[in-house]
Design a protein around this motif. Structure first.
Motif, PDB file in Angstrom:
ATOM      1  N   SER A 145      10.410  -3.358  -6.376  1.00  0.00           N
ATOM      2  CA  SER A 145      10.435  -2.103  -5.613  1.00  0.00           C
ATOM      3  C   SER A 145      10.497  -2.320  -4.096  1.00  0.00           C
ATOM      4  O   SER A 145       9.683  -1.751  -3.345  1.00  0.00           O
ATOM      5  CB  SER A 145       9.226  -1.228  -5.990  1.00  0.00           C
ATOM      6  OG  SER A 145       9.205  -0.961  -7.368  1.00  0.00           O
TER       7      SER A 145
ATOM      8  N   ARG B  65       7.256  11.419  -2.117  1.00  0.00           N
ATOM      9  CA  ARG B  65       6.192  12.059  -2.913  1.00  0.00           C
ATOM     10  C   ARG B  65       5.716  13.356  -2.250  1.00  0.00           C
ATOM     11  O   ARG B  65       5.951  13.570  -1.067  1.00  0.00           O
ATOM     12  CB  ARG B  65       5.038  11.078  -3.066  1.00  0.00           C
ATOM     13  CG  ARG B  65       5.478   9.844  -3.818  1.00  0.00           C
ATOM     14  CD  ARG B  65       4.315   8.920  -4.067  1.00  0.00           C
ATOM     15  NE  ARG B  65       4.785   7.760  -4.809  1.00  0.00           N
ATOM     16  CZ  ARG B  65       4.028   7.036  -5.604  1.00  0.00           C
ATOM     17  NH1 ARG B  65       2.759   7.339  -5.779  1.00  0.00           N
ATOM     18  NH2 ARG B  65       4.536   5.993  -6.246  1.00  0.00           N
TER      19      ARG B  65
ATOM     20  N   ARG C 184       9.417  -4.914 -11.759  1.00  0.00           N
ATOM     21  CA  ARG C 184      10.335  -4.923 -10.603  1.00  0.00           C
ATOM     22  C   ARG C 184       9.520  -5.096  -9.332  1.00  0.00           C
ATOM     23  O   ARG C 184       8.296  -4.960  -9.341  1.00  0.00           O
ATOM     24  CB  ARG C 184      11.131  -3.613 -10.554  1.00  0.00           C
ATOM     25  CG  ARG C 184      10.265  -2.364 -10.570  1.00  0.00           C
ATOM     26  CD  ARG C 184      11.114  -1.069 -10.457  1.00  0.00           C
ATOM     27  NE  ARG C 184      10.267   0.112 -10.614  1.00  0.00           N
ATOM     28  CZ  ARG C 184      10.136   0.792 -11.757  1.00  0.00           C
ATOM     29  NH1 ARG C 184      10.800   0.424 -12.833  1.00  0.00           N
ATOM     30  NH2 ARG C 184       9.341   1.851 -11.808  1.00  0.00           N
TER      31      ARG C 184
ATOM     32  N   ARG D 191       2.027  -7.837  -9.831  1.00  0.00           N
ATOM     33  CA  ARG D 191       2.242  -6.391  -9.911  1.00  0.00           C
ATOM     34  C   ARG D 191       1.453  -5.839 -11.079  1.00  0.00           C
ATOM     35  O   ARG D 191       1.642  -6.259 -12.228  1.00  0.00           O
ATOM     36  CB  ARG D 191       3.716  -6.036 -10.066  1.00  0.00           C
ATOM     37  CG  ARG D 191       3.913  -4.510 -10.109  1.00  0.00           C
ATOM     38  CD  ARG D 191       5.343  -4.058 -10.072  1.00  0.00           C
ATOM     39  NE  ARG D 191       5.386  -2.598  -9.897  1.00  0.00           N
ATOM     40  CZ  ARG D 191       6.306  -1.943  -9.234  1.00  0.00           C
ATOM     41  NH1 ARG D 191       7.287  -2.579  -8.663  1.00  0.00           N
ATOM     42  NH2 ARG D 191       6.250  -0.619  -9.138  1.00  0.00           N
TER      43      ARG D 191
ATOM     44  N   ALA E 270       0.813  -1.219   0.000  1.00  0.00           N
ATOM     45  CA  ALA E 270       0.000   0.000   0.000  1.00  0.00           C
ATOM     46  C   ALA E 270       0.845   1.267   0.000  1.00  0.00           C
ATOM     47  O   ALA E 270       0.497   2.265  -0.630  1.00  0.00           O
ATOM     48  CB  ALA E 270      -0.910   0.004   1.227  1.00  0.00           C
TER      49      ALA E 270
HETATM   50  C1  IPE Z   1       5.584   0.345  -5.376  1.00  0.00           C
HETATM   51  O1  IPE Z   1       5.167   1.259  -6.321  1.00  0.00           O
HETATM   52  C2  IPE Z   1       4.975   0.658  -4.050  1.00  0.00           C
HETATM   53  C3  IPE Z   1       3.536   0.462  -3.931  1.00  0.00           C
HETATM   54  C4  IPE Z   1       2.744  -0.018  -4.833  1.00  0.00           C
HETATM   55  C5  IPE Z   1       2.982   0.814  -2.657  1.00  0.00           C
HETATM   56  P1  IPE Z   1       6.051   2.545  -6.703  1.00  0.00           P
HETATM   57  O2  IPE Z   1       5.274   3.283  -7.725  1.00  0.00           O
HETATM   58  O3  IPE Z   1       6.421   3.287  -5.474  1.00  0.00           O
HETATM   59  O4  IPE Z   1       7.357   1.880  -7.300  1.00  0.00           O
HETATM   60  P2  IPE Z   1       8.489   2.506  -8.218  1.00  0.00           P
HETATM   61  O5  IPE Z   1       8.936   3.770  -7.572  1.00  0.00           O
HETATM   62  O6  IPE Z   1       7.886   2.753  -9.570  1.00  0.00           O
HETATM   63  O7  IPE Z   1       9.553   1.450  -8.292  1.00  0.00           O
END
Ligand code: IPE
Ligand code: IPE
Ligand code: MG
Length: 233
Positions: A186, A68, A184, A178, A60
Motif C-alpha cells: 500500500s 476516508r 500488499r 503488516r 500511521a
Molecule cells: C495502509 O493501510 C496504511 C496504513 C496502515 C496507515 P490501508 O488500510 O490504507 O491500505 P489499503 O487501502 O487496504 O491498501
C-alpha cells in the motif's frame, strides 16, 4: 538454515486492521483507531526498550487515507496529536528520538509546530521511532528527485535518493510486518523495502501482541538474506 548473523536494526509495522477490529464489535471505526493507538505505544516500547531494536517505524497515515470520512481522518490525526504531547512530556522516561516521515506541509500550522517540537525535544536520544504520517512511497521519491533538481543536480544517483528521502539517516527496514491479513505494501517504503524481509499476519493491529513480535523476530532470524549474492560462495 538459520542465519545467526541476521542483525535486526530496524523493524517496521504497517498497522492495519483497526476498522475491522471495531466492526467485529459493532463499534464505530474510531474505536478501533483508539485501541490501535494504545497498541502502537506498547509495541514501540517493547521493540525499543525490551528487544533493543535501534529503529522502529510505523505506517500511521498514508497519502491515500485522506479518502476516508472526515470524522475518521480527524480522529486519527488527533490521536497522533495526543501522542506527540505524551512524547514531549515523557521524553526523559522514553528516551527515544521521534521523527515524522511524510509530507507535513498539508497540516495546520499548530500541527506542524507540534511535530517540530516533538522532534526537537527528543532529538538528543539515539534509538529512534519513525512515524509515517501523510506518507506515500511514490510521493517520497518524487519529492526527493524534485529537491535534488532544485539543488541544481542534473544527474541523480541511488545515494542521492537514499540521502534525500524522508528516512534520511535511518537504515532501511530489515523487517516489515503488516497486520490485518492484506498481502500488499500500500505505497509504503517503496525505496527502502528493496531488500526488506516481509511478514504478513492475519492478526488485526489492536489484537497484535508482544508474543507475536517475539515469534516474528525468531522467524526473521531463520531467514537467509542474500542481497543478490550467494552464501558461502
Ligand atoms: C495502509 O493501510 C496504511 C496504513 C496502515 C496507515 P490501508 O488500510 O490504507 O491500505 P489499503 O487501502 O487496504 O491498501
Ligand atoms: C489501519 O487500519 C489504520 C489506518 C489506515 C490509518 P484500517 O483503518 O485500515 O483498518 P481496516 O483495514 O479498515 O480494518
Ligand atoms: Mg486497512
Amino acid at each position: 538454515m538459520p542465519n545467526d548473523e541476521n542483525v535486526l536494526n530496524h523493524i517496521s509495522f504497517i498497522m492495519d486492521g483497526n476498522g475491522r477490529w471495531a466492526k467485529k464489535r459493532l463499534l464505530p471505526r474510531e474505536f478501533g483507531h483508539r485501541e490501535g493507538a494504545k497498541k502502537f505505544r506498547d509495541i514501540v516500547e517493547y521493540c525499543l526498550e525490551y528487544k533493543k531494536i535501534k529503529y522502529v517505524s510505523v505506517y500511521a497515515f498514508s497519502t491515500e487515507n485522506w479518502k476516508r470520512p472526515e470524522k475518521e481522518v480527524k480522529g486519527i490525526l488527533n490521536l497522533f496529536y495526543d501522542y506527540m504531547n505524551t512524547c514531549i512530556k515523557e521524553n526523559d522516561k522514553n528516551k527515544m528520538r521521534v521523527r515524522f516521515l511524510g509530507n507535513r506541509s498539508v497540516f495546520s500550522e499548530s500541527y506542524q509546530a507540534k511535530m517540530a517540537e516533538t522532534e526537537q525535544v527528543t532529538s538528543k536520544y539515539e534509538r529512534t521511532l519513525g512515524i509515517c504520517i501523510n506518507y506515500g512511497g511514490k510521493d517520497e521519491i518524487v519529492d526527493a528527485v524534485n529537491k535534488l533538481i532544485a539543488e541544481g543536480k542534473t544527474t541523480i544517483t541511488k545515494e542521492d535518493i537514499t540521502n534525500t528521502i524522508y528516512t534520511g539517516v535511518m537504515p532501511p527496514p530489515d523487517m516489515i510486518v503488516r497486520t490485518g491479513g492484506e498481502y500488499r505494501l500500500s505505497n509504503y517504503f517503496m525505496w527502502q523495502s528493496a531488500y526488506s524481509e516481509l511478514f504478513f499476519t492475519k492478526t488485526l493491529w489492536p489484537d497484535f501482541s508482544k508474543k507475536e513480535v517475539d515469534e516474528l523476530v525468531e522467524e526473521y532470524k531463520g531467514r537467509q538474506r542474500n542481497f543478490g549474492g550467494v552464501k558461502n560462495a
